[in-house]
Design an enzyme around this catalytic site. Structure first.
Site, PDB file in Angstrom:
ATOM      1  N   CYS A   1      36.290  42.147  41.734  1.00  0.00           N
ATOM      2  CA  CYS A   1      35.827  42.972  41.800  1.00  0.00           C
ATOM      3  C   CYS A   1      35.272  43.705  42.680  1.00  0.00           C
ATOM      4  O   CYS A   1      33.781  43.310  43.200  1.00  0.00           O
ATOM      5  CB  CYS A   1      35.094  44.381  39.944  1.00  0.00           C
ATOM      6  SG  CYS A   1      34.603  46.280  40.357  1.00  0.00           S
TER       7      CYS A   1
ATOM      8  N   GLU B   1      27.994  38.066  35.935  1.00  0.00           N
ATOM      9  CA  GLU B   1      28.103  39.534  37.039  1.00  0.00           C
ATOM     10  C   GLU B   1      26.061  38.627  37.602  1.00  0.00           C
ATOM     11  O   GLU B   1      26.339  38.980  39.116  1.00  0.00           O
ATOM     12  CB  GLU B   1      27.700  41.149  36.485  1.00  0.00           C
ATOM     13  CG  GLU B   1      28.025  41.313  38.900  1.00  0.00           C
ATOM     14  CD  GLU B   1      27.979  42.491  37.651  1.00  0.00           C
ATOM     15  OE1 GLU B   1      27.189  43.791  39.044  1.00  0.00           O
ATOM     16  OE2 GLU B   1      28.511  43.607  37.384  1.00  0.00           O
TER      17      GLU B   1
ATOM     18  N   SER C   1      37.015  47.423  29.909  1.00  0.00           N
ATOM     19  CA  SER C   1      38.159  46.046  30.114  1.00  0.00           C
ATOM     20  C   SER C   1      38.952  46.466  29.347  1.00  0.00           C
ATOM     21  O   SER C   1      39.302  45.161  28.446  1.00  0.00           O
ATOM     22  CB  SER C   1      37.165  44.543  30.078  1.00  0.00           C
ATOM     23  OG  SER C   1      36.364  44.843  29.306  1.00  0.00           O
TER      24      SER C   1
END
Length: 319
Positions: free
Chosen positions: A101, A131, A273
């Site tokens: 992203c 992440e 998501s």
């Protein structure tokens, strides 16, 4: 209870954000261009339905690059990867497509910039989340994870004059993050803020929408997977905002009869998501239970889009 008075408040925005849409389409376009198998490191996004659907089309999900045959096509997930992962992929001559992203990439760039200028970085996030691992991997020697308010006490006493800045995982609860930052400031008064908000626009927007509907409901159902940080935060936000109960489900068939006892109004939303088909299946299940009056409550309209990786973009037509 009769059907009269039974209602659904449907939060908007909900579901796919621009980063998730970009990541999923990246894998789909890679399949179209290169054919199966396409390898993906970790889950492309944290959603069981999305992963299972792509597996049926020939996508192979792996934990690490050494599981991928040399010379194969590999997609990095939306959560981003560390430089070490990129180097490992290069070492195996993998043809890598980066579906990270762009908002996660922004935080990576902040880490690199602050590390270059001599800062110690306090990264607010959840230990073990992909992440966080990728972000910390940009400068592991100066990055310190702060997992929850209790994580503040585990931080070291930095020498006087140390430059400190806080950054965060993009999918956290805004309110919880601010509580952690307040405690960080109590301990480190000279702590600097990130140059811009790290928690992504979509995470914030979905939390604002849930806060709007939760006080008007007895029950909130969040569609999303258990390993989805932003989906789990929506459950917490719903409860904090006044819902009597809130539950996280992957599929409509997982709803339980006992949830609906004494419930007139059900709030529905989905994580960033989650494809909309899963929300529609939940609404159909609720309709069977008499909740046929659906009101969509919109707090903002999202218009952000992100370009695909360069190798998958359509060539421009010459005029």
């Amino acid at each position: 209870m009769t059907n009269q008075g039974k209602k659904v408040l449907l939060a908007a925005p909900r579901g796919y954000c621009a980063g998730v849409d970009r990541a999923v389409v990246t894998v789909e376009k890679a399949l179209e261009k290169y054919g199966a198998p396409i390898y993906v490191r970790k889950e492309i996004v944290h959603n069981k339905y999305v992963v299972e659907t792509l597996e049926k089309r020939g996508v192979i999900f792996v934990d690490e690059t050494d599981e991928v045959p040399e010379g194969s096509h590999l997609v990095f997930s939306a959560h981003g990867v560390s430089p070490a992962v990129r180097e490992a992929a290069d070492g195996r001559n993998l043809l890598a497509l980066d579906a990270s992203c762009p908002l996660v990439t922004k935080v990576h760039n902040e880490v690199k910039r602050f590390a270059k200028h001599g800062y110690q970085i306090l990264l607010v996030g959840h230990e073990g989340h992909e992440e966080v691992e990728g972000t910390a991997g940009e400068a592991p020697e100066v990055t310190h994870l702060v997992d929850g308010v209790e994580g503040v006490d585990a931080l070291p006493d930095f020498p006087e004059g140390t430059k400190l800045v806080w950054l965060s995982q993009t999918t956290l609860s805004v309110d919880e993050t601010m509580l952690i930052v307040e405690k960080l400031r109590e301990r480190y008064p000279d702590l600097e803020n990130p140059p811009s908000d790290d928690i992504c626009y979509a995470t914030q927007n979905r939390q604002v929408a849930v806060k709007k509907i939760a006080p008007q409901t007895e029950l909130v159902i969040v569609v999303g997977s258990q390993n989805s940080s932003n989906s789990k935060r929506l459950v917490e936000v719903a409860l904090d905002a006044g819902a009597n109960n809130a539950y996280l489900i992957d599929y409509a068939h997982q709803v339980q009869d006992e949830w609906f006892e004494g419930v007139n109004t059900v709030g529905v939303t989905s994580g960033a998501s989650v494809p909309e088909i899963l929300v529609q299946e939940l609404l159909a299940e609720l309709a069977k239970r008499g909740y046929t009056d659906v009101e969509e409550v919109t707090t903002t309209v999202e218009t952000i889009t992100f370009a695909l990786p360069r190798d998958l973009r359509q060539p421009r037509r010459s005029s």
